[in-house]
Scaffold this motif. Structure first.
Motif, PDB file in Angstrom:
ATOM      1  N   TYR A 227     -18.870  45.859   9.225  1.00 58.56           N
ATOM      2  CA  TYR A 227     -18.111  44.795   8.552  1.00 58.56           C
ATOM      3  C   TYR A 227     -18.982  44.214   7.440  1.00 58.56           C
ATOM      4  N   PRO A 228     -19.002  44.855   6.267  1.00 56.89           N
ATOM      5  CA  PRO A 228     -19.878  44.407   5.172  1.00 56.89           C
ATOM      6  C   PRO A 228     -19.709  42.912   4.861  1.00 56.89           C
ATOM      7  N   GLY A 229     -20.837  42.245   4.746  1.00 60.14           N
ATOM      8  CA  GLY A 229     -20.848  40.820   4.444  1.00 60.14           C
ATOM      9  C   GLY A 229     -20.868  39.926   5.661  1.00 60.14           C
ATOM     10  N   LEU A 230     -20.618  40.470   6.836  1.00 54.21           N
ATOM     11  CA  LEU A 230     -20.563  39.658   8.058  1.00 54.21           C
ATOM     12  C   LEU A 230     -21.894  38.968   8.330  1.00 54.21           C
ATOM     13  N   LYS A 231     -22.993  39.671   8.095  1.00 58.02           N
ATOM     14  CA  LYS A 231     -24.308  39.093   8.387  1.00 58.02           C
ATOM     15  C   LYS A 231     -24.554  37.836   7.564  1.00 58.02           C
ATOM     16  N   ASP A 232     -24.362  37.929   6.250  1.00 53.94           N
ATOM     17  CA  ASP A 232     -24.639  36.789   5.376  1.00 53.94           C
ATOM     18  C   ASP A 232     -23.614  35.673   5.514  1.00 53.94           C
ATOM     19  N   LYS A 233     -22.366  36.027   5.743  1.00 51.28           N
ATOM     20  CA  LYS A 233     -21.298  35.024   5.812  1.00 51.28           C
ATOM     21  C   LYS A 233     -21.218  34.321   7.161  1.00 51.28           C
ATOM     22  N   VAL A 234     -21.548  35.028   8.236  1.00 52.20           N
ATOM     23  CA  VAL A 234     -21.322  34.463   9.562  1.00 52.20           C
ATOM     24  C   VAL A 234     -22.529  34.590  10.503  1.00 52.20           C
ATOM     25  N   LEU A 235     -23.062  35.785  10.633  1.00 53.13           N
ATOM     26  CA  LEU A 235     -24.059  36.033  11.668  1.00 53.13           C
ATOM     27  C   LEU A 235     -25.331  35.215  11.506  1.00 53.13           C
ATOM     28  N   CYS A 236     -25.745  34.988  10.262  1.00 54.75           N
ATOM     29  CA  CYS A 236     -26.996  34.269  10.028  1.00 54.75           C
ATOM     30  C   CYS A 236     -26.974  32.832  10.571  1.00 54.75           C
ATOM     31  N   SER A 237     -25.789  32.287  10.805  1.00 56.17           N
ATOM     32  CA  SER A 237     -25.704  30.919  11.319  1.00 56.17           C
ATOM     33  C   SER A 237     -24.993  30.831  12.671  1.00 56.17           C
ATOM     34  N   SER A 238     -24.749  31.975  13.295  1.00 51.39           N
ATOM     35  CA  SER A 238     -24.008  32.006  14.559  1.00 51.39           C
ATOM     36  C   SER A 238     -24.930  31.974  15.772  1.00 51.39           C
ATOM     37  N   ALA A 239     -24.376  31.480  16.862  1.00 56.24           N
ATOM     38  CA  ALA A 239     -25.040  31.591  18.161  1.00 56.24           C
ATOM     39  C   ALA A 239     -24.588  32.905  18.787  1.00 56.24           C
ATOM     40  N   ILE A 240     -25.476  33.496  19.575  1.00 54.74           N
ATOM     41  CA  ILE A 240     -25.177  34.753  20.250  1.00 54.74           C
ATOM     42  C   ILE A 240     -25.411  34.540  21.742  1.00 54.74           C
ATOM     43  N   THR A 241     -24.467  35.024  22.542  1.00 55.32           N
ATOM     44  CA  THR A 241     -24.688  35.027  23.982  1.00 55.32           C
ATOM     45  C   THR A 241     -24.605  36.456  24.488  1.00 55.32           C
ATOM     46  N   VAL A 242     -25.380  36.726  25.522  1.00 53.05           N
ATOM     47  CA  VAL A 242     -25.299  37.995  26.245  1.00 53.05           C
ATOM     48  C   VAL A 242     -25.091  37.616  27.700  1.00 53.05           C
ATOM     49  N   ASN A 243     -23.947  38.026  28.231  1.00 54.74           N
ATOM     50  CA  ASN A 243     -23.577  37.688  29.605  1.00 54.74           C
ATOM     51  C   ASN A 243     -23.642  36.175  29.846  1.00 54.74           C
ATOM     52  N   LEU A 244     -23.088  35.434  28.889  1.00 52.73           N
ATOM     53  CA  LEU A 244     -22.958  33.971  28.934  1.00 52.73           C
ATOM     54  C   LEU A 244     -24.278  33.214  28.810  1.00 52.73           C
TER      55      LEU A 244
END
Length: 98
Positions: A49-66
């Motif tokens: 998904y080109p652009g996802l990293k700069d637009k969203v991922l760089c400021s997102s929280a990530i969970t793995v198994n909650l």
């Protein structure tokens, strides 16, 4: 929203997209091939998904198994967290109120 491991093929993990991540991917969830090192997840998703990293991922929280994951720490640690088959990952962009 959780998908049980019996619903997910044995070589895949589930990724859940919320808010802006869902808007860009046009998906609420999908399965991806495991294993994936957390440090490689953003690159993998940005290729898909080109652009996802700069637009969203760089400021997102990530969970793995909650459990929240410190992405910066995982990216600098070669021995860091690996997302395995059956795991559930969530991309949670910041929300604003007004």
């Amino acid at each position: 929203m959780s998908i049980s491991s019996s619903d997910t093929p044995s070589t895949y993990f589930t990724i859940l997209y919320f808010a802006a991540a869902s808007d860009i991917t046009k998906k609420r969830s999908e399965t991806l091939t495991a294993p994936v090192h957390v440090s490689q997840l953003f690159t993998l998703l940005d290729k898909k998904y080109p652009g996802l990293k700069d637009k969203v991922l760089c400021s997102s929280a990530i969970t793995v198994n909650l459990e929240y994951v410190d992405v910066d720490e995982s990216m600098s640690d070669e021995e860091g967290l690996v997302i395995k088959a059956g795991d559930e990952v969530a991309i949670i962009p910041p929300v604003s109120s007004g």
